[in-house]
Enzyme design. Structure first.
Site, PDB file in Angstrom:
ATOM      1  N   ASP A   1       0.907  -1.142   0.000  1.00  0.00           N
ATOM      2  CA  ASP A   1       0.000   0.000   0.000  1.00  0.00           C
ATOM      3  C   ASP A   1       0.944   1.189   0.000  1.00  0.00           C
ATOM      4  OD1 ASP A   1      -1.459   2.289   0.795  1.00  0.00           O
ATOM      5  OD2 ASP A   1      -3.057   0.989   1.498  1.00  0.00           O
ATOM      6  N   HIS A   2       1.071   1.841  -1.145  1.00  0.00           N
ATOM      7  CA  HIS A   2       2.176   2.807  -1.249  1.00  0.00           C
ATOM      8  C   HIS A   2       2.012   3.989  -0.289  1.00  0.00           C
ATOM      9  CE1 HIS A   2      -0.485   5.052  -3.994  1.00  0.00           C
ATOM     10  NE2 HIS A   2       0.290   6.083  -3.804  1.00  0.00           N
TER      11      HIS A   2
ATOM     12  N   HIS B   1      -5.883   2.700   1.123  1.00  0.00           N
ATOM     13  CA  HIS B   1      -5.137   3.876   1.599  1.00  0.00           C
ATOM     14  C   HIS B   1      -5.794   4.546   2.815  1.00  0.00           C
ATOM     15  CE1 HIS B   1      -3.035   3.090  -1.990  1.00  0.00           C
ATOM     16  NE2 HIS B   1      -3.739   3.832  -2.822  1.00  0.00           N
TER      17      HIS B   1
END
Ligand code: BG6
Length: 513
Positions: free
Chosen positions: A200-201, A263
């Site tokens: 999950d950047h 996110h």
């Protein structure tokens, strides 16, 4: 298992220079993410001297691309998307070790060719290398790739030896609870959990990591971080961009799957979790899972806890923007939401009765991601009554995740003068002002952490499932009702009326970040 002494919260990037000899294999090598994020991340790690001396990059994809052409594509990607200018001297060292293997994701012989290719690299080098497989393909081929990594022997775990194999899996991790469970089962059939890095950047963003430092390295916040002092929490991830050329993907996804399930839920987990017993990866991930599991099931349907909408035509940055239904690749009667908001209740000692509001959308007024902690109002005994003189706001602590990364606190202050008047003011800290603006991108940190075996900033299998468990009933309901209840908002606005209504029930309003 990652060594606690090496994880990112205890030591900085400088300690990461110990990554073993590594071959990074990118599946989906000619894709958009590879060009925009992965190649620039590798380049910047090299620039900062953070790649192991024996570093190899292998692109893998369906398209037949000669090695030389793949290197040219990589250079173009760096020129276009890297935060730093291309240094030919630096990149030539990586380019000399950059190759490409063509093959289908569901063809075992292609993976056997890849295994032979890596064996060739090892023969040339005279030693074994760690294999880091980065799956950056459409999700439909995640499972075949994982199975073929197993069948070809490429996934073998020789923990602690250079032969150790790891896999990074891009989002979306499943499309609902059932598919996420299936994907976890496929992964478990081939890899052990310590080999798996689900991306999950947002967790790689500096400000998101700083949230933990702010919460637990400052004595002033934690005593107030609970239902006695906090009235509500708002988490916003607003984007100015629309779906652009990604209509095909987005139609299958929508905002809830694309942004909320991952996110914003991660931001919520880090904001609401209990202090972990240590900064070890599993200690942090255990706390995140606990708080995700403490979220109450959502009430869905009219006047429930969730709102959805699509953008209609509007103006952004002075330019006209078409509505979602007019965008390329979108069905004229599409039931896909470009905006979603929800009201969550966390049923534990710390948060009972404190609403957490989450929202995300495309084509909004501006790009802004933030976590805003709204404190309770002070008792109105002293400065009550005369609202003209006593303009009082609730204290709000906000973490600006992006852009303009920083932290601010709204306080009520006396306006200078002989008459006592009050006014809210903002006390701000800006990363760029204090530390300069050229910070590492999320993908740099994440690729590096995977190379050194640190899973802190990645999603564990049970964490992904906990979040899907909450979101899946909403998706099922929306599918069952088609477009019924779909609200709309003009592109360039802050969202639809139904989203305001979610807050109005408790006399709250959305902040303008
Ligand atoms: C991705 C989504 O995960 O995050 C995109 O698929 C979105 O739709 C992007 O635009 C936003 O990331 P960032 O880092 O630009 O906020």
């Amino acid at each position: 298992m990652s060594e606690p002494s090496r994880h990112p919260f205890l030591h900085g990037l400088s300690k990461h220079r110990g990554a073993p000899p590594t071959v990074v294999v990118i599946f989906g090598a000619s894709g958009d993410l590879t060009a925009r994020k992965l190649i620039p991340a590798v380049y910047n790690l090299g620039h900062d001297n953070l790649l192991p001396a024996d570093f190899y990059l292998v692109g893998f994809g369906r398209k037949a691309i000669p090695d030389e052409e793949f290197r040219t594509l990589a250079v173009q990607a760096i020129k276009e998307f890297s935060r730093r200018e291309l240094s030919e001297a630096m990149w030539s060292r990586v380019a000399a070790h950059t190759t490409y293997v063509a093959g289908g994701y569901d063809e075992l012989p292609a993976f056997e060719r890849l295994a032979a290719h890596i064996a060739g690299i090892e023969r040339q080098l005279g030693r074994a290398v760690q294999r880091l497989f980065y799956i950056s393909t459409p999700p439909s081929v995640f499972a075949p790739i994982i199975r073929n990594l197993g069948a070809s022997g490429l996934a073998s775990s020789h923990l602690g030896t250079p032969l150790h194999a790891k896999v990074i899996i891009e989002k979306p991790f499943g499309k609902d609870l059932t598919s996420a469970r299936e994907l976890n089962a496929t992964i478990r059939g081939v890899f052990e959990e310590h080999q798996v890095y689900r991306i999950d950047h947002y967790l790689g963003k500096e400000t998101v990591q700083d949230l933990l430092v702010q919460r637990f390295a400052n004595a002033i916040f934690e005593p107030l971080w609970n239902r006695n002092f906090i009235d509500s929490v708002q988490i916003t991830v607003a984007e100015e961009v629309g779906v652009g050329s990604r209509g095909g993907y987005y139609e299958q996804s929508g905002c809830l799957r694309d942004m909320i399930q991952n996110h914003t839920m991660q931001l919520l987990a880090l904001t609401a979790m209990e202090p972990p017993g240590s900064l070890a990866p599993e200690a942090i991930r255990d706390e995140k899972v606990k708080v995700l599991n403490a979220i109450q099931p959502l009430t869905i349907g009219p006047a429930g806890d969730v709102a959805r909408a699509q953008y209609a035509a509007g103006m952004i940055g002075g330019k006209p923007v078409p509505g979602y239904l007019e965008e390329e690749g979108i069905e004229p009667d599409s039931g896909t939401e470009t905006y979603a908001a929800m009201r969550l209740s966390i049923n534990n000692w710390r948060w009972q009765g404190v609403p957490f509001y989450l929202r995300s959308g495309k084509c909004m007024a501006r790009r802004a991601s933030e976590i805003a902690i709204n404190f309770r109002r002070p008792p109105g005994t002293l400065f009550a009554g005369e609202t003209a003189r006593f303009d009082l706001a609730a204290n709000t602590l906000s973490f600006q995740i992006q852009p303009d990364e920083g932290l601010s606190l709204i306080l009520n202050t006396k306006v200078p003068g002989l008459e006592t008047r009050t006014q809210p003011v903002k006390m701000s800290f800006r990363y760029a002002t204090t530390f300069g603006s050229n910070t590492a991108e999320a993908y740099e940190r994440l690729v590096l952490d995977a190379m050194i075996g640190d899973g802190t900033l990645f999603i564990r299998g049970d964490e992904a499932e906990a979040s899907w468990k909450l979101c899946t009933p909403v998706l099922d309901f929306w599918r069952s009702v088609g477009r019924a209840g779909m609200d709309s908002y003009p592109a360039g606005s802050w969202g639809p009326p139904s989203s305001d209504a979610l807050l109005a029930k408790q006399s709250h309003v959305w902040r303008q970040p």
